[in-house]
Design a protein around this motif. Structure first.
Motif, mmCIF file in Angstrom:
data_model
loop_
_atom_site.group_PDB
_atom_site.id
_atom_site.type_symbol
_atom_site.label_atom_id
_atom_site.label_comp_id
_atom_site.label_asym_id
_atom_site.label_seq_id
_atom_site.Cartn_x
_atom_site.Cartn_y
_atom_site.Cartn_z
ATOM 1 N N GLU A 78 -6.563 4.905 -6.570
ATOM 2 C CA GLU A 78 -6.306 3.860 -5.584
ATOM 3 C C GLU A 78 -7.173 2.635 -5.868
ATOM 4 N N SER B 6 -6.104 0.826 -8.920
ATOM 5 C CA SER B 6 -4.843 0.140 -8.674
ATOM 6 C C SER B 6 -5.096 -1.189 -7.937
ATOM 7 N N SER C 83 -4.442 -4.975 -9.644
ATOM 8 C CA SER C 83 -3.593 -5.958 -8.954
ATOM 9 C C SER C 83 -4.420 -7.045 -8.261
ATOM 10 N N ASP D 36 -3.179 -10.578 -8.064
ATOM 11 C CA ASP D 36 -2.067 -10.766 -7.129
ATOM 12 C C ASP D 36 -2.592 -10.957 -5.707
ATOM 13 N N GLU E 240 -1.907 4.808 -5.037
ATOM 14 C CA GLU E 240 -1.385 3.573 -5.625
ATOM 15 C C GLU E 240 -0.387 2.869 -4.715
ATOM 16 N N LYS E 241 0.324 3.628 -3.886
ATOM 17 C CA LYS E 241 1.326 3.013 -3.003
ATOM 18 C C LYS E 241 0.661 2.126 -1.944
ATOM 19 N N VAL F 180 -1.446 -0.078 -2.567
ATOM 20 C CA VAL F 180 -1.475 -1.402 -3.192
ATOM 21 C C VAL F 180 -0.110 -2.078 -3.092
ATOM 22 N N THR F 181 0.957 -1.357 -3.443
ATOM 23 C CA THR F 181 2.290 -1.966 -3.383
ATOM 24 C C THR F 181 2.671 -2.315 -1.948
ATOM 25 N N GLU F 182 2.308 -1.449 -1.007
ATOM 26 C CA GLU F 182 2.582 -1.736 0.414
ATOM 27 C C GLU F 182 1.821 -2.991 0.867
ATOM 28 N N LEU G 203 0.666 -5.521 -0.996
ATOM 29 C CA LEU G 203 1.216 -6.735 -1.611
ATOM 30 C C LEU G 203 2.533 -7.148 -0.966
ATOM 31 N N GLU G 204 3.375 -6.181 -0.647
ATOM 32 C CA GLU G 204 4.650 -6.484 0.015
ATOM 33 C C GLU G 204 4.403 -7.125 1.383
ATOM 34 N N ARG H 204 3.265 -10.710 0.940
ATOM 35 C CA ARG H 204 4.391 -11.582 0.556
ATOM 36 C C ARG H 204 5.122 -12.107 1.795
#
Length: 162
Positions: free
Chosen positions: A62, A65, A69, A72, A149-150, A152-154, A156-157, A160
């Motif tokens: 985590e 990750s 990122s 970003d 890791e999710k 991080v994607t959550e 960033l989304e 956005r």
């Protein structure tokens, strides 16, 4: 039932949710300096993630990750903050070992974890990420013990969409 929640988790009603304002707090960072959340509130979005323990498998994935990122997150002007009960020396070692460019805060008594109402899984401290807007309001939360890791994607989304 209360003893069950004290040992095995927090009640859902005490957990900070989307739309809630985050509490004020201060903790020691990985350099032994006092970090006050009020120093960044009102200036930029925040990604505050609670994790169980430095140098464990999922926690390391985590953190790395978030590191990978990090540019970003900077594009969105977001401050990334990791919080666990590990001490300052452990955080310093973890940050150095994995070249982590963000703040790690030591919460040895789990006071901030309790302020946020981060649930436990049995006796393991929970893994929850809070995305907070400039005004200190939670705009998104993500809770997953296994998929570091999710987080991080959550995050960033959610950034956005701000």
């Amino acid at each position: 039932m209360t003893a069950f929640f004290q040992l095995f988790g927090s009640s859902a009603s005490s957990q900070i949710k989307t739309g809630d304002k985050i509490p004020s707090f201060s903790l020691q960072d990985q350099n032994g300096k006092t970090f006050q959340i009020s120093s960044v509130l009102g200036k930029q979005p925040l990604v505050i993630y609670f994790y169980p323990k430095d140098e464990t498998s999922v926690c390391t994935k985590e953190a790395c990750s978030f590191r990978d990122s990090y540019q970003d997150f900077q594009k969105y002007g977001a401050v990334v903050i990791g919080i666990s009960a590990d001490n300052v020396a452990s955080h310093q070692s973890f940050a150095t070992h994995h070249s982590l460019p963000f703040t790690l805060l030591s919460d040895p008594k789990n006071e901030v974890r309790k302020l946020f109402g981060v649930p436990k899984t049995f006796v393991i401290p929970g893994r929850v990420t809070y995305i907070v807007d400039k005004n200190g309001i939670v705009v998104h939360t993500f809770n997953s013990m296994r998929d570091g890791e999710k987080h991080v994607t959550e995050a960033l989304e959610a950034l956005r969409k701000l």
